[in-house]
Design an enzyme around this catalytic site. Structure first.
Site: not given
Ligand code: USQ
Length: 406
Positions: A187, A190, A193
């Protein structure tokens, strides 16, 4: 024989002290006798409301936060200001002379960055500029340890083991060299960062600044031990918890949906695997990294996560715990994935630094989910106001607002 473990107290400046992690870390450091300084422009409070959300638990004002911190923890200097403005950070750092600076002061939502052009550009501008201001403020101060909150998502989901180091050996046409570890984020958030990490690495090479670049996975949890009085949470010490589509992460957001009797959302096939960490473990890990800085002039990379889970497995854990606690089982909906990401993939990040510093995991998702659901359940009437905004809103593919969104 009695052993006394002596931990040197430090002056720690937390950028983004008003946030989910910032506030929780401030409580921990204050409790351990460190001097706590913080700066925040409070923008997350407004941006969560922009997308129909708010903290699940009502957030005290800054004045109330300062007072409650002083009452339960100790002294604190909590300044409202924007680190992207010229001289703000430099002047404050020159005044405080911190031993360590923890940098959380960034736009931290992937969906928010993907809403449209303006949100993407805001994310780049805000995040990269804030880190650049920090770099210039400390360029002549290798004695200050910078802990930069990055993300495991900088790497994407590569088909190789993700190293825990700034460089990796690269071979091409019979020649080889050490290059920065390849990254492929998912994204604009990301990517911002990734750019931060590269900018810090370059500043380390040129000026020898001292950095811990932390790549953390998604965080879950509604409390830490520092917010507790025995078995009870002191309400005023709670940190903000986001639960809407943009700011709430997969565990916390689906836990709210479970409380509200809504189906849990799994994007696509649900095989997306991430390295999860509880709020308690995140704070513990940060405390250990602050107490054990790298050598002056070193650039240390830390992969900060505790357990690998697929999002499908998480939905099942939440459904099981909800059934056990409240007697009903939320449905699990597999919805068309609004993101562009792999839904089945290899995932094996290295994790050596934290264990080498004596770190041990304290919380496990399968247990912690019960305290998350119990805490959120108390606020279910408030949470009903946000139920619509826990739905999928942002589609990576169209790159503009859902037409009903605002
Ligand atoms: N996901 C679902 N269902 C949902 C929400 C999300 O299946 O209702 C999936 C997404 O597709 C994704 C995963 O869950 O594959 C993680 O999504 P997320 O919304 O929990 O996290 P993300 O957007 O990746 O970002 C969060 C934080 C961010 C941090 C990151 C760590 O908002 O600040 O940097 O987690 S990481 O995911 O390791 O990049």
């Amino acid at each position: 024989m009695i052993f006394i473990i002596f931990v040197e107290t430090k002056k720690v400046l937390i950028l983004g002290i008003d946030g989910y992690l910032g506030w929780a870390l401030a409580l921990r450091l204050g409790k351990k006798g460190h001097e706590v300084y913080g700066m925040d422009n409070l923008i997350t409070r407004t941006q969560a409301m922009e997308v129909g959300g708010d903290s699940a638990f009502p957030l005290p004002s800054v004045e109330e936060r300062r007072n409650i911190f002083k009452r339960y923890i100790g002294p604190i200097d909590f300044v409202i200001n924007d680190i992207t403005k010229p001289n703000v950070l430099r002047d404050y750092i020159n005044k405080v002379k911190p031993d360590a600076i923890v940098h959380f002061a960034e736009q931290r939502s992937a969906p928010y960055s993907m809403i449209d052009e303006d949100h993407a550009i805001y994310t780049m501008h805000n995040n990269i500029e804030g880190t650049m201001r920090l770099i210039y403020a400390v360029k002549d101060h290798p004695e200050i340890h910078i802990l930069k909150m990055g993300t495991m998502g900088e790497y994407g989901t590569p088909n190789y083991d993700i190293p825990e180091s700034p460089y990796v050996k690269f071979e091409y046409k019979g020649k080889s060299d050490m290059i920065p570890v390849p990254k492929f984020a998912g994204s604009w958030y990301h990517w911002s960062k990734v750019h931060d990490s590269h900018n810090l690495l370059f500043a380390n090479k040129v000026w020898g600044i001292t950095v811990t670049d932390i790549n953390q996975g998604p965080v879950y949890g509604t409390r830490t031990t520092d917010m507790m009085d025995g078995e009870n949470v002191i309400e005023g010490l709670r940190t903000r918890i986001d639960i809407d589509e943009a700011w709430g992460t997969v565990v916390n957001r689906n836990a709210v949906r479970a409380i509200l009797g809504l189906p849990l959302l799994v994007y696509g096939k649900g095989g997306q695997t991430r390295g999860f960490i509880s709020l308690e473990d995140s704070v513990n890990a940060l405390e250990i990294l602050i107490n054990n800085p790298p050598k002056e002039g070193e650039f240390r990379v830390v992969n900060q996560f505790m357990e690998l889970y697929s999002v499908e497995k998480i939905a099942m854990l939440i459904a099981n715990a909800t059934e056990e606690l409240f007697g009903y089982r939320p449905k699990i909906h597999y919805v068309r994935n609004p993101r562009v990401e792999m839904e089945e993939h290899y995932y094996n990040p290295e994790r050596k630094i934290l264990p080498s510093l004596g770190y041990e995991q304290k919380r496990f998702l399968k247990d912690e989910i019960y305290s998350i659901l119990t805490d959120l359940y108390q606020y279910r009437d408030r949470l009903k106001n946000f139920s619509e905004w826990t739905n999928v809103k942002t589609d990576w593919r169209n790159g503009r607002n859902d037409k009903n969104r605002f």
